[in-house]
Design a protein around this motif. Structure first.
Motif, mmCIF file in Angstrom:
data_model
loop_
_atom_site.group_PDB
_atom_site.id
_atom_site.type_symbol
_atom_site.label_atom_id
_atom_site.label_comp_id
_atom_site.label_asym_id
_atom_site.label_seq_id
_atom_site.Cartn_x
_atom_site.Cartn_y
_atom_site.Cartn_z
ATOM 1 N N LEU A 56 0.647 -1.136 0.013
ATOM 2 C CA LEU A 56 0.262 0.060 -0.215
ATOM 3 C C LEU A 56 0.662 1.372 0.063
ATOM 4 N N PHE A 57 1.831 1.190 1.101
ATOM 5 C CA PHE A 57 3.098 2.174 0.550
ATOM 6 C C PHE A 57 3.326 2.489 -0.591
ATOM 7 N N SER A 58 3.858 1.323 -1.037
ATOM 8 C CA SER A 58 4.259 1.622 -2.605
ATOM 9 C C SER A 58 3.520 2.529 -3.507
ATOM 10 N N VAL A 59 2.735 2.009 -3.424
ATOM 11 C CA VAL A 59 1.090 2.414 -4.438
ATOM 12 C C VAL A 59 1.283 4.409 -4.441
ATOM 13 N N LEU A 60 0.725 4.153 -2.616
ATOM 14 C CA LEU A 60 1.024 5.376 -2.922
ATOM 15 C C LEU A 60 1.970 6.971 -3.309
ATOM 16 N N LEU A 61 3.654 5.998 -2.851
ATOM 17 C CA LEU A 61 4.021 6.546 -3.534
ATOM 18 C C LEU A 61 4.678 6.884 -4.584
ATOM 19 N N SER A 62 3.873 5.781 -5.689
ATOM 20 C CA SER A 62 4.018 5.842 -7.481
ATOM 21 C C SER A 62 3.029 6.950 -7.459
ATOM 22 N N PHE A 63 2.217 7.438 -6.876
ATOM 23 C CA PHE A 63 0.766 8.692 -7.112
ATOM 24 C C PHE A 63 0.554 10.084 -5.971
ATOM 25 N N ALA A 291 8.880 3.520 -7.852
ATOM 26 C CA ALA A 291 7.583 3.090 -7.100
ATOM 27 C C ALA A 291 5.847 2.541 -8.227
ATOM 28 N N ALA A 292 6.180 2.963 -8.929
ATOM 29 C CA ALA A 292 5.688 3.030 -10.326
ATOM 30 C C ALA A 292 5.954 2.124 -11.315
ATOM 31 N N VAL A 293 7.492 1.987 -11.792
ATOM 32 C CA VAL A 293 7.274 0.630 -12.337
ATOM 33 C C VAL A 293 7.090 -0.830 -11.787
ATOM 34 N N ALA A 294 7.430 -0.513 -10.263
ATOM 35 C CA ALA A 294 7.138 -2.129 -9.445
ATOM 36 C C ALA A 294 5.355 -2.385 -9.312
ATOM 37 N N THR A 295 4.626 -1.185 -9.047
ATOM 38 C CA THR A 295 3.385 -1.223 -9.256
ATOM 39 C C THR A 295 2.830 -1.837 -10.713
ATOM 40 N N THR A 296 3.301 -1.089 -11.394
ATOM 41 C CA THR A 296 2.855 -1.551 -13.124
ATOM 42 C C THR A 296 2.984 -3.268 -13.242
#
Length: 322
Positions: A56-63, A291-296
């Motif tokens: 969840l924290f990674s998704v937050l960082l990606s935005f 973080a966006a790369v990791a989330t995608t």
């Protein structure tokens, strides 16, 4: 009248005893459920802290607009610019194509070779244990060690495989210096290391198939090839689905193999999505974009796994109706 009343009393007493027993069973069930939740709570807490919160924290960082400052970083306003930059990046698209290609080729080869090895092992007798031990040696090696070992073999100056190719082809190829051969080398290493895993899983499935199924096929006059396609393979579908699912998850997140063997090169030809995320986050210090790369990557691999499970379920339902 007296006889009827006498008969009614046992029936009523039996009903009360049944109701009492049902209530006791429900209370016991609720107590066991509370006990189960109590003992599972520490494990769930560890999973939440160690897995759910970082995701969840990674998704937050990606935005978020993340800026590095002295002593840490500051999370600014929410934005979708990181995803726009990632999805429009040629480097991300190249890493995506490489990761998809690497996953498809390695999983297919490992499935074919692992199934063939399992079929051979299933027919062996006393020698099966020794061959299983030899088969597990590559799987027991750490990925970094395996990549380093093959890095020596593929070395353009003193590599053993390079010398062998020179003797056969008449010239010394630069295996890790060309995009096609570098990807081929990575596929060879991954197939060599991970085929034993698929073989062991499929062998376990073969051992569970009852012998009377094969006897019935033999009575019906089915040959070896027909028996494999019509009897063995349908019985192995759930086991194969598990093996393929695990391999998709592992292969799509490949990092250590290209990192040690090719450093993502030549250029970015063998750079996986995991390597791109690492470089973006830890080398370029672009936290939000990394973080966006990791989330995608996570969304894509989850989508692929769900699609595979849906196709497998449809095939299994069709086979059951047949």
């Amino acid at each position: 009248m007296t006889s009827t009343a006498t008969e009614a009393r046992p029936v009523g007493a039996g009903a009360r005893r049944a109701a009492t027993a049902g209530g006791s069973a429900r209370r016991t069930g609720r107590h066991q459920a509370r006990t189960g939740r109590f003992f599972a709570a520490p494990a769930l807490l560890v999973v939440a802290v160690g897995t759910v919160f970082p995701v969840l924290f990674s998704v937050l960082l990606s935005f978020a607009d993340v800026r590095l400052e002295y002593g840490g970083f500051r999370i600014g306003s929410l934005t979708g610019e990181h995803y726009a930059a990632v999805l429009s990046s040629p480097e991300w698209r190249q890493a995506l194509v490489f990761t998809f290609g690497f996953t498809a080729v390695t999983v297919l080869l490992e499935l074919v070779l692992g199934t063939a090895a399992a079929l051979v092992l299933e027919r062996l007798g006393a020698a099966r244990g020794r061959l299983l031990a030899l088969l597990l040696l590559p799987w027991a090696l750490i990925n970094v060690v395996a990549a380093q070992l093959f890095g020596y073999l593929f070395n353009g100056t003193y590599g053993g495989l390079t010398w062998l190719f020179e003797q056969v082809l008449g010239h010394q190829p630069d295996i890790l210096g060309q995009p096609a051969s570098a990807m081929g080398a990575m596929v060879v290493v991954d197939v060599w290391k991970t085929t034993p895993f698929v073989a062991i899983v499929v062998l376990a499935g073969l051992m569970l198939i009852p012998g009377d199924v094969y006897e019935a096929a033999e009575v019906d006059g089915a040959g070896a090839w027909t028996t494999f396609w019509k009897v063995t393979l349908p019985q192995l579908r759930p086991i194969i689905a598990i093996a393929v699912l695990f391999r998709i998850l592992q292969a799509f997140g490949v990092f250590d193999l290209p990192f040690v063997l090719t450093q993502g090169g030549p250029g970015t030809a063998t750079q996986s999505l995991a390597m791109l995320g690492y470089k973006t986050l830890f080398q370029n210090l672009e936290i939000g974009r990394g973080a966006a790369v990791a989330t995608t990557t996570a969304v894509i691999v989850i989508g692929c796994c769900l699609l595979f499970l849906r196709v497998f379920k449809a095939q299994a339902d069709e086979g059951g109706r047949a």
